[in-house]
Design a protein around this motif. Structure first.
Motif, PDB file in Angstrom:
ATOM      1  N   TYR A 118       0.276  -1.210  -0.049  1.00 56.36           N
ATOM      2  CA  TYR A 118       0.341  -0.315   0.113  1.00 56.36           C
ATOM      3  C   TYR A 118       0.890   1.736  -0.055  1.00 56.36           C
ATOM      4  O   TYR A 118       0.464   2.180  -0.316  1.00 56.36           O
ATOM      5  N   TYR A 159       0.651   3.950  -3.369  1.00 60.01           N
ATOM      6  CA  TYR A 159      -0.593   5.223  -2.579  1.00 60.01           C
ATOM      7  C   TYR A 159      -0.658   5.407  -1.305  1.00 60.01           C
ATOM      8  O   TYR A 159      -0.603   6.865  -1.965  1.00 60.01           O
ATOM      9  N   GLY A 166      -5.831   3.363   3.637  1.00 64.83           N
ATOM     10  CA  GLY A 166      -4.868   2.090   4.125  1.00 64.83           C
ATOM     11  C   GLY A 166      -6.047   1.260   4.013  1.00 64.83           C
ATOM     12  O   GLY A 166      -6.133   0.105   3.641  1.00 64.83           O
ATOM     13  N   HIS A 197      -9.295   0.832   3.595  1.00 65.66           N
ATOM     14  CA  HIS A 197     -10.017   0.119   1.679  1.00 65.66           C
ATOM     15  C   HIS A 197      -9.102  -0.588   1.275  1.00 65.66           C
ATOM     16  O   HIS A 197      -9.531  -1.891   0.477  1.00 65.66           O
ATOM     17  N   TYR A 198      -7.819  -0.240   1.041  1.00 66.88           N
ATOM     18  CA  TYR A 198      -6.950  -0.909   0.171  1.00 66.88           C
ATOM     19  C   TYR A 198      -7.102  -2.690   1.048  1.00 66.88           C
ATOM     20  O   TYR A 198      -6.982  -3.581   0.757  1.00 66.88           O
ATOM     21  N   ARG A 199      -6.911  -2.916   2.765  1.00 64.68           N
ATOM     22  CA  ARG A 199      -6.688  -4.135   2.310  1.00 64.68           C
ATOM     23  C   ARG A 199      -8.159  -4.611   2.891  1.00 64.68           C
ATOM     24  O   ARG A 199      -8.080  -5.527   2.729  1.00 64.68           O
ATOM     25  N   ARG A 222      -8.153  -5.866  -0.674  1.00 60.15           N
ATOM     26  CA  ARG A 222      -7.794  -6.576  -1.226  1.00 60.15           C
ATOM     27  C   ARG A 222      -7.709  -8.387  -0.621  1.00 60.15           C
ATOM     28  O   ARG A 222      -8.070  -8.823  -1.152  1.00 60.15           O
ATOM     29  N   TRP A 256     -10.030  -5.781  -7.899  1.00 57.69           N
ATOM     30  CA  TRP A 256      -9.851  -5.255  -6.262  1.00 57.69           C
ATOM     31  C   TRP A 256      -9.518  -3.913  -6.534  1.00 57.69           C
ATOM     32  O   TRP A 256      -9.515  -3.196  -5.916  1.00 57.69           O
ATOM     33  N   LEU A 257      -7.982  -4.287  -7.211  1.00 55.22           N
ATOM     34  CA  LEU A 257      -6.729  -2.695  -7.277  1.00 55.22           C
ATOM     35  C   LEU A 257      -7.626  -2.199  -8.900  1.00 55.22           C
ATOM     36  O   LEU A 257      -7.123  -0.862  -7.608  1.00 55.22           O
ATOM     37  N   PHE A 311      -9.527  -0.279  -6.082  1.00 55.13           N
ATOM     38  CA  PHE A 311      -8.857   0.653  -6.131  1.00 55.13           C
ATOM     39  C   PHE A 311      -8.199   2.105  -5.714  1.00 55.13           C
ATOM     40  O   PHE A 311      -9.272   3.461  -5.896  1.00 55.13           O
ATOM     41  N   ARG A 312      -7.649   1.735  -6.751  1.00 57.21           N
ATOM     42  CA  ARG A 312      -7.322   2.864  -7.758  1.00 57.21           C
ATOM     43  C   ARG A 312      -8.844   3.883  -8.130  1.00 57.21           C
ATOM     44  O   ARG A 312      -8.328   5.653  -7.521  1.00 57.21           O
ATOM     45  N   MET A 320     -10.044   6.031  -4.721  1.00 54.52           N
ATOM     46  CA  MET A 320      -8.481   6.592  -4.443  1.00 54.52           C
ATOM     47  C   MET A 320      -8.839   7.536  -5.305  1.00 54.52           C
ATOM     48  O   MET A 320      -8.403   9.467  -4.845  1.00 54.52           O
TER      49      MET A 320
END
Length: 232
Positions: free
Chosen positions: A104, A107, A170, A172-174, A177, A199-200, A203-204, A207
């Motif tokens: 992470y 990002y 972060g 949200h990323y976790r 993922r 999922w990535l 996330f991008r 963000m």
């Protein structure tokens, strides 16, 4: 049968709704009254300065430097390009760092760099607009002075709140993922999560949406000053 969610929808600007979703938290349904919150934030020194700005003598009108719409558009577009810029890859991670947190970090760095750029650019532009407003009329001079006081009072609190954005992203990323590892993956199995996937991409995009929403929040006072400058 699965129980329906009883979580109430979050009301408010898009930026606040996004952050509430990233943090998986509920916001108060009845926000504090603005005047009461401002009374808590203004100490007596700031209150005196604001009173002088509202009631004091104003400079004579004159021919101030014109700040055109093109300059605000240029700054906004440059910041949007920074938001959309490619994210630099992370150097070799330390072995004792959790893989999901290390992944992470690019990002997080991107988010913080964009936030610093937004703070610097919008702060400078806001000051230039006040400088252009002040000599144009007594009413606009008063507006510029009041805006300067409000910026001095509210900006530190704004920065304190916006500093939480990388952490919320972060979380949200976790979640994304770990959920991408398998339909039954839990928070205790981060190392089994895939390095990339749908999922990535989500996330991008999330963000990007959050940073664009923050940009609009930071431009609210600028848009107000610009509207006053346009109004003859």
């Amino acid at each position: 049968m699965a129980k329906a969610s009883t979580r109430a929808p979050v009301l408010g600007p898009a930026f606040i709704r996004l952050l509430a979703r990233f943090g998986d938290t509920d916001l108060p349904q009845t926000p504090p009254v603005l005047t009461e919150r401002l009374a808590d934030w203004f100490d007596w020194n700031r209150a005196l300065v604001l009173s002088r700005a509202l009631d004091g003598d104003l400079p004579a009108a004159g021919d101030g430097a014109e700040i055109e719409d093109a300059e605000c558009t240029r700054v906004r577009n440059a910041l949007r390009q920074a938001i959309d810029a490619d994210i630099e890859p992370l150097p070799q991670a330390r072995e004792d760092a959790p893989a999901i947190d290390a992944d992470y970090q690019p990002y997080r760095r991107h988010c913080m760099a964009v936030q610093r750029a937004m703070q610097a650019a919008t702060g400078q532009l806001r000051g230039r607009l006040r400088h252009a407003l002040a000599p144009r009329s007594p009413a606009k001079a008063r507006l510029a002075e009041v805006d300067a006081v409000m910026e001095a009072v509210l900006s530190p609190r704004e920065q304190m709140l916006l500093a939480r954005v990388p952490g919320l992203l972060g979380l949200h990323y976790r979640r994304l993922r770990v959920a991408g590892a398998s339909p039954s993956a839990g928070a205790d199995a981060p190392h089994d999560a895939p390095a990339a996937g749908p999922w990535l991409a989500r996330f991008r995009q999330d963000m990007r949406m959050a940073l664009l929403a923050e940009l609009e929040v930071r431009f609210h006072p600028i848009d107000g000053l610009l509207a006053a400058l346009r109004n003859r």
